[in-house]
Design an enzyme around this catalytic site. Sequence first.
Site, PDB file in Angstrom:
ATOM      1  N   ARG A   1      23.475  -6.928  27.733  1.00 26.92           N
ATOM      2  CA  ARG A   1      23.676  -5.489  27.551  1.00 26.92           C
ATOM      3  C   ARG A   1      23.291  -5.170  26.107  1.00 26.92           C
ATOM      4  O   ARG A   1      23.948  -5.649  25.181  1.00 26.92           O
ATOM      5  CB  ARG A   1      25.146  -5.160  27.832  1.00 26.92           C
ATOM      6  CG  ARG A   1      25.511  -3.694  27.725  1.00 26.92           C
ATOM      7  CD  ARG A   1      26.991  -3.490  28.035  1.00 26.92           C
ATOM      8  NE  ARG A   1      27.370  -2.106  27.850  1.00 26.92           N
ATOM      9  CZ  ARG A   1      27.664  -1.568  26.667  1.00 26.92           C
ATOM     10  NH1 ARG A   1      27.629  -2.280  25.567  1.00 26.92           N
ATOM     11  NH2 ARG A   1      28.005  -0.284  26.584  1.00 26.92           N
TER      12      ARG A   1
ATOM     13  N   LYS B   1      26.838  -6.198  17.407  1.00 27.03           N
ATOM     14  CA  LYS B   1      28.285  -6.262  17.154  1.00 27.03           C
ATOM     15  C   LYS B   1      28.585  -6.787  15.749  1.00 27.03           C
ATOM     16  O   LYS B   1      27.743  -7.405  15.103  1.00 27.03           O
ATOM     17  CB  LYS B   1      28.987  -7.064  18.252  1.00 27.03           C
ATOM     18  CG  LYS B   1      29.090  -6.213  19.527  1.00 27.03           C
ATOM     19  CD  LYS B   1      29.967  -6.760  20.595  1.00 27.03           C
ATOM     20  CE  LYS B   1      30.061  -5.707  21.734  1.00 27.03           C
ATOM     21  NZ  LYS B   1      30.611  -6.243  22.957  1.00 27.03           N
TER      22      LYS B   1
HETATM   23  N1  PMM Z   1      30.715  -3.825  24.811  1.00 27.42           N
HETATM   24  C1  PMM Z   1      30.890  -2.523  24.539  1.00 27.42           C
HETATM   25  C2  PMM Z   1      30.996  -1.577  25.583  1.00 27.42           C
HETATM   26  N2  PMM Z   1      30.886  -1.962  26.879  1.00 27.42           N
HETATM   27  N3  PMM Z   1      30.562  -3.677  28.470  1.00 27.42           N
HETATM   28  C3  PMM Z   1      30.398  -4.971  28.760  1.00 27.42           C
HETATM   29  N4  PMM Z   1      30.308  -5.366  30.045  1.00 27.42           N
HETATM   30  N5  PMM Z   1      30.323  -5.923  27.786  1.00 27.42           N
HETATM   31  C4  PMM Z   1      30.420  -5.615  26.460  1.00 27.42           C
HETATM   32  O1  PMM Z   1      30.369  -6.539  25.627  1.00 27.42           O
HETATM   33  C5  PMM Z   1      30.610  -4.235  26.105  1.00 27.42           C
HETATM   34  C6  PMM Z   1      30.696  -3.286  27.166  1.00 27.42           C
HETATM   35  C7  PMM Z   1      31.001  -2.060  23.114  1.00 27.42           C
HETATM   36  O2  PMM Z   1      29.730  -1.906  22.578  1.00 27.42           O
HETATM   37  P1  PMM Z   1      28.972  -0.455  22.478  1.00 27.42           P
HETATM   38  O3  PMM Z   1      29.883   0.464  21.699  1.00 27.42           O
HETATM   39  O4  PMM Z   1      27.707  -0.746  21.764  1.00 27.42           O
HETATM   40  O5  PMM Z   1      28.718   0.084  23.841  1.00 27.42           O
END
Ligand code: PMM
Length: 291
Positions: free
Chosen positions: A262, A222
């Site tokens: 994640r 991030k």
């Molecule tokens: N961040 C993203 C997408 N989905 N889900 C959860 N539970 N927690 C998060 O911090 C989260 C998420 C955005 O990141 P990405 O674009 O790399 O998927």
Amino acid sequence: MPSPPRPVGLPALDRCLVMGILNVTPDSFSDGGRFAGIADAVAHGLALAAAGADVVDVGGESTRPGAERVPADEEIRRVLPVITELSNAGLSSTIDTTRAVVAAQALAAGAAGVNDVSGGLADPDMARVVADAGCPWVLMHWRGHSRDMASLAAYDDVVLDVRDELRCRVDAALGAGVRAEQLILDPGLGFAKTADHNWALLDRLDVLIDMFLPVLIGASRKAFLGRLLADGAGIPRPPDQRDGATAAITALVAQVGVWGVRVHEPAANLDAARVVAAAVRTQAQSVESDD
Ligand code: PMM
């Protein structure tokens, strides 16, 4: 200290769980466009599992700040064949969606749970779908869709405000017939949060862990890590060079009792989770032998 209940239907582990990220989108911030085709996406899901992901989180709508929404039928078209193929290959997957109709179809296609970045706020039908399925449901802290979220990052005390807002989401879920052992909490790093908010939340994870539900953390690649690792001219480190920092966060949060992380790149995060589990086991044994 008693540990929170383990979520039903996901692997039960003696270490922090590693959830691999599979964005089947043309525009996610780190991997947008790389896995937009079904065959590429399935191959990447299998590669995530081979690299140590315990669960693969499949999403068809980008949640990067400022992103526009995609129609539900397009989201379904992106994720459904991928979830079907991963299930056929014996992989455990979750569906990253805020829409009940997408969640229902993904669960029917074999997904083991729902990762809802809106914590049930975006779609009033989501709680019913999850209650009927009896599956795990990640309730992430959220204040609005990606297009608007930068303007929503105002808190009296970010840690206490996030805790209180998540508590409301838990109460709403329980009120709709979802069982406590289905729930997983996530503070939603980067979602209506500045870098300082993210660091404050990471510093006080005990406040969320004290809610006695499993906690998931999504720090992977991030922007706040890019800014931390900026070069001498202040240019942020690019997303694909933030995996070392991501694994460091995994070690920090696993140490304080977070249930899962994640991540885009499972291998180093699995190593970090295993190192922490060994250290925690050793600590527990030395306390026992002192008694
Ligand atoms: N961040 C993203 C997408 N989905 N889900 C959860 N539970 N927690 C998060 O911090 C989260 C998420 C955005 O990141 P990405 O674009 O790399 O998927």
